[in-house]
Design a protein around this motif. Structure first.
Motif, PDB file in Angstrom:
ATOM      1  N   LYS A 182     -16.620  34.210  23.610  1.00  0.00           N
ATOM      2  CA  LYS A 182     -17.194  35.419  23.951  1.00  0.00           C
ATOM      3  C   LYS A 182     -17.112  36.624  22.953  1.00  0.00           C
ATOM      4  O   LYS A 182     -16.312  36.643  22.013  1.00  0.00           O
ATOM      5  CB  LYS A 182     -16.172  36.147  25.067  1.00  0.00           C
ATOM      6  N   VAL A 183     -18.228  37.265  22.643  1.00  0.00           N
ATOM      7  CA  VAL A 183     -18.149  38.316  21.772  1.00  0.00           C
ATOM      8  C   VAL A 183     -17.914  39.612  22.597  1.00  0.00           C
ATOM      9  O   VAL A 183     -18.474  40.270  23.521  1.00  0.00           O
ATOM     10  CB  VAL A 183     -19.679  38.537  21.061  1.00  0.00           C
ATOM     11  N   VAL A 184     -16.720  40.370  22.043  1.00  0.00           N
ATOM     12  CA  VAL A 184     -16.192  41.231  22.638  1.00  0.00           C
ATOM     13  C   VAL A 184     -15.624  42.456  21.628  1.00  0.00           C
ATOM     14  O   VAL A 184     -15.550  42.105  20.435  1.00  0.00           O
ATOM     15  CB  VAL A 184     -14.836  40.666  23.333  1.00  0.00           C
ATOM     16  N   PRO A 185     -15.323  43.615  22.121  1.00  0.00           N
ATOM     17  CA  PRO A 185     -14.773  44.740  21.112  1.00  0.00           C
ATOM     18  C   PRO A 185     -13.164  44.639  20.883  1.00  0.00           C
ATOM     19  O   PRO A 185     -12.684  43.810  21.420  1.00  0.00           O
ATOM     20  CB  PRO A 185     -15.207  45.939  21.729  1.00  0.00           C
ATOM     21  N   THR A 186     -13.090  45.178  19.941  1.00  0.00           N
ATOM     22  CA  THR A 186     -11.552  45.405  19.665  1.00  0.00           C
ATOM     23  C   THR A 186     -10.746  46.069  20.696  1.00  0.00           C
ATOM     24  O   THR A 186     -11.360  47.381  20.998  1.00  0.00           O
ATOM     25  CB  THR A 186     -11.306  45.997  18.254  1.00  0.00           C
ATOM     26  N   THR A 223     -11.705  42.816  26.262  1.00  0.00           N
ATOM     27  CA  THR A 223     -11.602  43.297  24.844  1.00  0.00           C
ATOM     28  C   THR A 223     -11.019  41.799  24.103  1.00  0.00           C
ATOM     29  O   THR A 223     -11.098  40.928  24.834  1.00  0.00           O
ATOM     30  CB  THR A 223     -10.412  43.951  24.800  1.00  0.00           C
ATOM     31  N   ASP A 224     -11.099  41.785  22.880  1.00  0.00           N
ATOM     32  CA  ASP A 224     -10.562  40.621  22.086  1.00  0.00           C
ATOM     33  C   ASP A 224      -8.994  40.121  22.713  1.00  0.00           C
ATOM     34  O   ASP A 224      -8.756  38.984  22.797  1.00  0.00           O
ATOM     35  CB  ASP A 224     -10.380  40.835  20.641  1.00  0.00           C
ATOM     36  N   VAL A 225      -8.158  40.905  23.010  1.00  0.00           N
ATOM     37  CA  VAL A 225      -6.918  40.899  23.537  1.00  0.00           C
ATOM     38  C   VAL A 225      -6.951  40.025  24.764  1.00  0.00           C
ATOM     39  O   VAL A 225      -6.421  38.873  25.083  1.00  0.00           O
ATOM     40  CB  VAL A 225      -5.957  41.913  23.483  1.00  0.00           C
ATOM     41  N   TRP A 232     -10.257  32.326  25.906  1.00  0.00           N
ATOM     42  CA  TRP A 232     -11.573  32.416  25.349  1.00  0.00           C
ATOM     43  C   TRP A 232     -11.484  32.701  23.855  1.00  0.00           C
ATOM     44  O   TRP A 232     -10.520  33.204  23.188  1.00  0.00           O
ATOM     45  CB  TRP A 232     -12.587  33.502  25.741  1.00  0.00           C
ATOM     46  N   VAL A 233     -12.378  32.086  22.893  1.00  0.00           N
ATOM     47  CA  VAL A 233     -12.495  32.302  21.638  1.00  0.00           C
ATOM     48  C   VAL A 233     -13.191  33.912  21.462  1.00  0.00           C
ATOM     49  O   VAL A 233     -14.162  34.218  22.025  1.00  0.00           O
ATOM     50  CB  VAL A 233     -13.172  31.509  20.998  1.00  0.00           C
ATOM     51  N   ALA A 234     -12.264  34.793  21.210  1.00  0.00           N
ATOM     52  CA  ALA A 234     -12.798  36.029  20.988  1.00  0.00           C
ATOM     53  C   ALA A 234     -13.551  36.484  19.595  1.00  0.00           C
ATOM     54  O   ALA A 234     -12.720  36.234  18.439  1.00  0.00           O
ATOM     55  CB  ALA A 234     -11.655  36.973  20.879  1.00  0.00           C
ATOM     56  N   VAL A 235     -14.658  36.676  19.606  1.00  0.00           N
ATOM     57  CA  VAL A 235     -15.262  36.977  18.287  1.00  0.00           C
ATOM     58  C   VAL A 235     -15.759  38.580  18.338  1.00  0.00           C
ATOM     59  O   VAL A 235     -16.523  38.978  19.321  1.00  0.00           O
ATOM     60  CB  VAL A 235     -16.712  36.358  18.368  1.00  0.00           C
ATOM     61  N   THR A 236     -15.293  39.211  17.400  1.00  0.00           N
ATOM     62  CA  THR A 236     -15.483  40.658  17.380  1.00  0.00           C
ATOM     63  C   THR A 236     -16.179  41.028  15.988  1.00  0.00           C
ATOM     64  O   THR A 236     -15.744  40.966  15.044  1.00  0.00           O
ATOM     65  CB  THR A 236     -14.151  41.562  17.499  1.00  0.00           C
ATOM     66  N   PRO A 237     -17.432  41.762  16.325  1.00  0.00           N
ATOM     67  CA  PRO A 237     -18.142  42.089  15.070  1.00  0.00           C
ATOM     68  C   PRO A 237     -17.582  43.474  14.690  1.00  0.00           C
ATOM     69  O   PRO A 237     -17.072  44.502  15.294  1.00  0.00           O
ATOM     70  CB  PRO A 237     -19.336  42.913  15.752  1.00  0.00           C
ATOM     71  N   CYS A 238     -17.181  43.491  13.165  1.00  0.00           N
ATOM     72  CA  CYS A 238     -16.425  44.722  12.540  1.00  0.00           C
ATOM     73  C   CYS A 238     -17.114  45.141  11.574  1.00  0.00           C
ATOM     74  O   CYS A 238     -17.999  44.653  10.801  1.00  0.00           O
ATOM     75  CB  CYS A 238     -15.110  44.524  12.000  1.00  0.00           C
ATOM     76  N   ARG A 239     -17.187  46.408  11.227  1.00  0.00           N
ATOM     77  CA  ARG A 239     -17.814  47.034  10.054  1.00  0.00           C
ATOM     78  C   ARG A 239     -16.927  48.114   9.311  1.00  0.00           C
ATOM     79  O   ARG A 239     -16.091  48.596  10.042  1.00  0.00           O
ATOM     80  CB  ARG A 239     -19.194  48.135  10.754  1.00  0.00           C
ATOM     81  N   VAL A 240     -17.124  48.130   8.015  1.00  0.00           N
ATOM     82  CA  VAL A 240     -16.281  49.067   7.353  1.00  0.00           C
ATOM     83  C   VAL A 240     -16.720  50.628   7.393  1.00  0.00           C
ATOM     84  O   VAL A 240     -17.869  50.833   6.778  1.00  0.00           O
ATOM     85  CB  VAL A 240     -16.015  48.645   5.848  1.00  0.00           C
TER      86      VAL A 240
END
Length: 257
Positions: A182-186, A223-225, A232-240
């Motif tokens: 799953k693609v999820v937020p932090t 959320t990822d937690v 689920w495998v948690a995939v979170t897109p992150c940006r600096v």
């Protein structure tokens, strides 16, 4: 998999060092896709975030050099390793992807801002390189992460093929016996009772980092937690991002009233 004539270049680092099994698993998987250069801290660097070394010179010691694979150890932080690799150790070559991990212990929720594992991919994102950090639950240095391999292969293959948005890196947390991705937020939250107080044999106080993570999100929020806890495998897109552009006018009005 990639042909020998057009093998991608994959840069790998972590925060645990080469003595931990996580990076060994990641290297093994990555070598199926391309040539690998691994640059890892000489000693454990968990919790170093994006810190860098300012007041001491960096040194790189080559510990492996064979066809398709080189490895260096650097007495510095994970971010040091990436910076030094990109500027010096790759000899002018640009990696097709940067990978970090496998970290021993999940990096989810707001732990990502402290994580040396994430420091690797944040630095790569600053250089406009696609980057993925992998973490799993087990802490023991010799943990078996073979269950992570299929997910790493799937994600690396797709990132090499399709790329990522510029400036974006992925944070991937892999539970054992995952039932999907799953693609999820932090998850947002903070640590309660962060230190455990103890007294040493000489009667001096000291404190161990401990605590319990308290979620600010609703318990049923995606959320990822929550995703990892539910298998689920948690995939979170992150940006600096160091500022929130959407709030510039609001904060400006507060300060100019």
């Amino acid at each position: 998999m990639a042909t020998q004539a057009k093998r991608p270049l994959i840069l790998i680092s972590n925060d645990d060092g080469f003595s931990f099994s996580g990076i060994k698993t990641l290297i093994s998987v990555a070598r199926k896709f391309g040539d690998v250069v691994a640059v890892s801290p000489a000693v454990q660097q968990s919790g170093k975030g994006c810190s860098i070394t300012f007041f001491e010179p960096l040194r790189a010691f080559k510990v492996k050099d064979e066809p398709g694979f080189k490895a260096f150890t650097v007495p510095g932080t994970p971010t040091d390793c990436v910076k030094l690799a990109l500027d010096q150790l790759l000899e002018g070559r640009t990696p097709d992807v940067v990978l970090s991990g496998i970290n021993h212990g999940y990096n989810y929720g707001t732990c990502t801002i402290y994580s040396g594992t994430m420091g690797v991919v944040f630095e790569a994102a600053l250089h406009h390189l696609p980057a993925v950090a992998f973490s799993a639950k087990a802490f023991h240095p010799e943990s078996d992460f073979s269950y992570c391999e299929k997910w790493i292969e799937e994600i690396v293959a797709k990132v090499l093929k399709n790329g990522l948005p510029d400036g974006v890196c992925l944070n991937v947390n892999i539970p054992a016996q995952a039932k999907g991705l799953k693609v999820v937020p932090t998850a947002m939250g903070y640590w309660e009772k962060e230190f455990e107080h103890r007294v040493d044999p000489r009667g001096m106080d000291y404190y161990w980092v401990a605590g319990k993570y308290k979620l600010d999100n609703p318990e049923d929020a995606e959320t990822d937690v929550v995703a990892v806890d539910n298998g689920w495998v948690a995939v979170t897109p992150c940006r600096v991002v160091t500022s929130d552009s959407a709030l510039v006018s609001e904060v400006s009005s507060i300060l100019h009233q």
